[in-house]
Scaffold this motif. Structure first.
Motif, PDB file in Angstrom:
ATOM      1  N   LEU A 501      53.807   8.714 119.956  1.00 41.60           N
ATOM      2  CA  LEU A 501      53.447   8.360 118.577  1.00 41.60           C
ATOM      3  C   LEU A 501      51.929   8.298 118.422  1.00 41.60           C
ATOM      4  O   LEU A 501      51.374   8.827 117.444  1.00 41.60           O
ATOM      5  N   LEU A 502      51.253   7.667 119.375  1.00 41.24           N
ATOM      6  CA  LEU A 502      49.799   7.540 119.289  1.00 41.24           C
ATOM      7  C   LEU A 502      49.110   8.889 119.493  1.00 41.24           C
ATOM      8  O   LEU A 502      48.047   9.139 118.912  1.00 41.24           O
ATOM      9  N   THR A 503      49.704   9.762 120.294  1.00 37.51           N
ATOM     10  CA  THR A 503      49.171  11.121 120.444  1.00 37.51           C
ATOM     11  C   THR A 503      49.236  11.856 119.110  1.00 37.51           C
ATOM     12  O   THR A 503      48.300  12.572 118.729  1.00 37.51           O
ATOM     13  N   ALA A 504      50.344  11.662 118.390  1.00 35.95           N
ATOM     14  CA  ALA A 504      50.469  12.258 117.055  1.00 35.95           C
ATOM     15  C   ALA A 504      49.392  11.709 116.121  1.00 35.95           C
ATOM     16  O   ALA A 504      48.810  12.449 115.312  1.00 35.95           O
ATOM     17  N   ALA A 505      49.092  10.401 116.249  1.00 36.98           N
ATOM     18  CA  ALA A 505      48.037   9.788 115.427  1.00 36.98           C
ATOM     19  C   ALA A 505      46.674  10.397 115.752  1.00 36.98           C
ATOM     20  O   ALA A 505      45.853  10.618 114.851  1.00 36.98           O
ATOM     21  N   VAL A 506      46.425  10.681 117.041  1.00 31.86           N
ATOM     22  CA  VAL A 506      45.167  11.323 117.442  1.00 31.86           C
ATOM     23  C   VAL A 506      45.037  12.684 116.771  1.00 31.86           C
ATOM     24  O   VAL A 506      43.989  13.024 116.200  1.00 31.86           O
ATOM     25  N   ILE A 507      46.107  13.468 116.828  1.00 35.93           N
ATOM     26  CA  ILE A 507      46.091  14.811 116.238  1.00 35.93           C
ATOM     27  C   ILE A 507      45.830  14.732 114.734  1.00 35.93           C
ATOM     28  O   ILE A 507      45.022  15.496 114.179  1.00 35.93           O
ATOM     29  N   LEU A 508      46.494  13.791 114.059  1.00 32.75           N
ATOM     30  CA  LEU A 508      46.295  13.634 112.612  1.00 32.75           C
ATOM     31  C   LEU A 508      44.867  13.210 112.289  1.00 32.75           C
ATOM     32  O   LEU A 508      44.303  13.631 111.270  1.00 32.75           O
ATOM     33  N   THR A 509      44.264  12.397 113.159  1.00 31.21           N
ATOM     34  CA  THR A 509      42.903  11.922 112.911  1.00 31.21           C
ATOM     35  C   THR A 509      41.903  13.069 112.944  1.00 31.21           C
ATOM     36  O   THR A 509      40.877  13.037 112.247  1.00 31.21           O
ATOM     37  N   PHE A 510      42.175  14.104 113.716  1.00 30.96           N
ATOM     38  CA  PHE A 510      41.301  15.287 113.721  1.00 30.96           C
ATOM     39  C   PHE A 510      41.237  15.944 112.341  1.00 30.96           C
ATOM     40  O   PHE A 510      40.250  16.582 111.995  1.00 30.96           O
ATOM     41  N   PHE A 511      42.316  15.779 111.558  1.00 28.49           N
ATOM     42  CA  PHE A 511      42.363  16.374 110.221  1.00 28.49           C
ATOM     43  C   PHE A 511      41.813  15.431 109.152  1.00 28.49           C
ATOM     44  O   PHE A 511      41.742  15.788 107.979  1.00 28.49           O
ATOM     45  N   LEU A 512      41.447  14.206 109.554  1.00 36.21           N
ATOM     46  CA  LEU A 512      40.911  13.238 108.602  1.00 36.21           C
ATOM     47  C   LEU A 512      39.487  13.639 108.222  1.00 36.21           C
ATOM     48  O   LEU A 512      38.620  13.753 109.080  1.00 36.21           O
TER      49      LEU A 512
END
Length: 547
Positions: A501-512
Motif C-alpha cells: 500500500l505504501l509503495t503505491a502511495a510512493v508511486i502516486l506521490t511522483f505524480f503529485l
C-alpha cells in the motif's frame, strides 16, 4: 490573523497545542485503562464500541465543522469543541455502566472532532503555506507525545488509583486551553452571502456513518458478504448519490465538489487515505507481534513501542522545519513514504526468533517515515485551494486519513484472520482435537486459544495451563506454539500488505504536482488552479518573506 505579530502567533499556537494535547491524551490514555474499567463496569461484549463511537462522532463532526468554521470563524468551534469534550470527559469518569461510558465517549468524540479540525485549520489562518510546514510538524508531534505518555500514564493510574481519574486528571489542561483561546484567539465576523447546507450535512453524515460501521464490523462482527455489511455499504452508496445531487445545486455546499477538480487536492487526499491505512495498520498490529509472538508483557510492550513514537515526533518536527526552510515538500514526502515502506518490509521479515533490539530498530524506521510524510499532505491541500476553502479542505484531509485508517485496520484484520486460519489448519497437532474433545472441561479451557487475543496476556495463558491435567500440559504448550507461529506468519502478511500500500502511495506521490508554497494567505488564487502566470507573484512574496 496572518497580520498578527510573531509573539501573538506563538502565544495562540501554545493555546491551540494545549487544546490538541488535552484531546490527544484523553484519546490515548483509555486503551491501557480499559481492561480495568470493563472489569468494574462489565459489558465485555460492548468493549469495541468504546473506541468505535468516538471514531464515528469525531469523524463526522470534523468534516461538518470544516465548512462551518469557514463561515463563522474558528474561535467559536474550538471553544465549543473544548467545552463539549471536557463535559464528555467528566461524564466518562462518572459512568456506572458500559452503556453510559459509550454514550459519554460519543459526546467526547463530538468535541474532539471540532478541536482537531479547527486546530489544524487555525495554523492555516495564522501562517502562510510556506511557514506552515514547521507548525504542522510540531502539531503532529503533539499527537506523538500523547501516544507516548498517554498509555503509560493510563496504566499507572489504574494500578495506583481509581480508574475514574483516567478521565479527570487532564481536565485542568482543558480549562487552561479554553481560557487561553477565549482571551487570545481573534474573533471574525460571519462571511456575507454564506448559508448552512443542512441537507448536504445530513446526507454526508449518512454516507460516512454506514461506511465506517461496515468497515469496523466486517470480518469481526459479521462476514463481509453478510446482509448487515452489504446493507450498510448499500445505504452509504445511496446516501452518497443523493449527497452529490444536493451539492451540485447547493448555494454554499458543505463539501464543494469543485475542490475535487483540483488535481493536487484529489491526489493528496488519495495518498493521505493510503497513508492512513499504513499508519493505523502499523500502530494496531505491531503490539500483536510484540505481545502475541514475542511473548512480551503489555507493560513492556508500551516501552518497546515508545521509540517508534519518539522517532515519529522527531521526524515530524524536523521534516516540517525542512519544508519551511526549503519550500520543497514532494521529495520529503517521497523519502518519508519510502522509509516507512522499507520499515514495513522489515517488520514482515520478523519471526519468533527476532530479538527485541531488531524489532525496535524496525519500528523506528516506520516511525521516521511516518513522521516525515504525515504533515505533508495536509499542507499540500491547504496550499492548493483558495483560502476561503481552508477549513473544509483541512477537514477533508483528516476525514480521508481517518477513513483510510478504518479501512486499513479492517482489511488487515481480514488478512490476518484468513492467513492465521490457513496456517493453523496446516500445523495443528495430529490427534490433538480428538484427545481434547474427550474431556469437555479441558475442551472448554482450550476454547480460549481459538482467538489470537489469547496470546496477548501471558499471565492468563499460564493461569489456564495451571488448571489443566498434567497429561494435557504438553498438548497445551504445543497448541500455544502453533498459535504463536501462525500469528507470526499472519502478521508477516499484514505488514507486507502495508508495504505494498505504501509503495503505491510512493508511486502516486511522483505524480503529485509540486507548486511553490504561497508566502501569504492574501493571494486569492493558488497556482494549482491557474498555472504559471502566478509564478512572478510568488517570487515577489518570496523576496518579501526573505527580507
Amino acid at each position: 490573523m496572518e497580520h498578527l505579530d510573531k509573539k501573538s502567533k506563538i502565544t495562540i499556537m501554545v493555546a491551540i497545542m494545549s487544546a490538541l494535547l488535552f484531546v490527544a491524551l484523553n484519546q490515548t490514555i483509555v486503551g491501557t485503562a480499559l481492561p480495568k474499567i470493563i472489569a468494574d463496569l462489565g459489558g465485555m461484549e460492548y468493549f469495541s464500541w468504546v473506541f468505535t463511537i468516538f471514531m464515528l462522532t469525531s469523524s463526522v463532526t470534523a468534516v461538518l465543522v470544516g465548512k462551518l468554521s469557514d463561515i463563522y470563524g474558528r474561535k467559536p468551534f474550538i471553544l465549543l469543541g473544548i467545552g463539549i469534550f471536557m463535559a464528555g470527559t467528566f461524564m466518562c469518569g462518572t459512568s456506572d455502566s458500559i452503556i453510559q461510558l459509550i454514550i459519554y465517549r460519543g459526546i467526547q468524540g463530538f468535541g474532539g472532532g471540532m478541536v482537531m479540525s479547527t486546530s489544524f485549520t487555525a495554523v492555516g489562518d495564522l501562517f502562510s503555506p510556506r511557514e506552515r510546514g514547521r507548525w504542522q510538524g510540531i502539531m503532529g508531534g503533539v499527537f506523538g507525545l500523547a501516544s507516548v505518555f498517554g498509555p503509560t500514564l493510563g496504566g499507572y493510574i489504574v494500578d495506583n488509583a481509581d480508574w475514574h481519574w483516567v478521565f479527570w486528571i487532564f481536565l485542568p489542561v482543558g480549562i487552561v486551553a479554553f481560557i487561553l483561546i477565549m482571551r487570545l484567539f481573534p474573533s471574525v465576523t460571519k462571511k456575507e452571502g454564506e448559508s448552512v447546507d443542512y441537507f448536504g450535512s445530513v446526507f454526508l453524515t449518512l454516507t460516512i456513518l454506514p461506511m465506517l460501521l461496515a468497515f469496523s464490523w466486517a470480518g469481526k462482527e459479521y462476514d463481509w458478504t453478510s446482509p448487515q455489511i452489504i446493507g450498510l455499504f448499500s445505504a452509504s452508496v445511496v446516501a452518497l448519490l443523493i449527497f452529490i445531487s444536493i451539492e451540485r445545486k447547493a448555494k454554499s455546499p458543505v463539501l464543494p465538489l469543485e475542490l475535487f477538480k483540483n488535481d493536487i487536492f484529489s491526489l493528496s487526499n488519495i495518498i493521505g487515505f493510503i497513508l492512513g491505512m499504513g499508519m493505523f495498520g502499523a500502530i494496531m498490529y505491531t503490539p500483536f507481534f510484540i505481545q502475541g509472538v514475542m511473548g512480551t508483557s503489555a507493560t513492556k510492550s508500551g516501552f518497546i513501542m515508545m521509540p517508534m513514537t519518539l522517532a515519529m515526533v522527531t521526524a515530524s518536527a524536523l521534516g516540517g522545519q525542512l519544508i519551511t526552510k526549503t519550500g520543497k515538500y514532494k521529495i520529503i514526502a517521497i523519502i518519508g513514504l519510502l522509509v516507512m515502506a522499507s520499515g514495513m518490509f522489515s517488520l514482515s521479515r520478523m519471526d519468533m526468533d527476532t530479538s527485541t533490539l531488531v524489532a525496535i530498530l524496525n519500528m523506528i524506521t516506520v516511525g521516521l517515515g511516518l513522521g516525515m510524510s504525515f504533515p505533508v499532505f495536509t499542507l499540500t491541500i491547504q496550499n492548493a485551494v483558495n483560502y476561503k476553502f481552508l477549513g473544509v479542505a483541512t477537514s477533508s484531509a483528516q476525514l480521508f486519513r481517518q477513513l483510510g485508517g478504518t479501512v486499513g485496520v479492517s482489511i488487515m484484520g481480514t488478512v490476518m484472520a484468513s492467513s492465521m486460519k490457513d496456517e493453523m489448519a496446516q500445523m495443528a497437532p495430529k490427534g490433538g482435537t480428538e484427545a481434547i474433545a474427550q474431556n469437555p472441561q479441558v475442551a472448554e479451557k482450550f476454547k480460549a486459544l481459538q482467538d489470537p487475543q489469547a496470546l496477548m496476556d501471558a499471565d492468563k495463558l499460564e493461569a489456564i495451563r495451571q488448571t489443566l491435567p498434567e497429561q494435557m500440559t504438553g498438548m497445551f504448550d504445543q497448541i500455544v506454539m502453533v498459535l504463536r507461529t501462525s500469528l507470526s506468519h499472519a502478521l508477516n502478511d499484514v505488514f507486507l500488505t502495508g508495504m505494498f500500500l505504501l509503495t503505491a502511495a510512493v508511486i502516486l506521490t511522483f505524480f503529485l504536482r509540486e507548486i511553490p508554497l504561497r508566502m501569504s494567505n492574501k493571494e486569492e488564487e493558488p497556482i494549482a488552479e491557474h498555472g504559471d502566470e502566478k509564478v512572478l507573484k510568488q517570487e515577489k512574496f518570496k523576496e518579501q518573506y526573505q527580507r
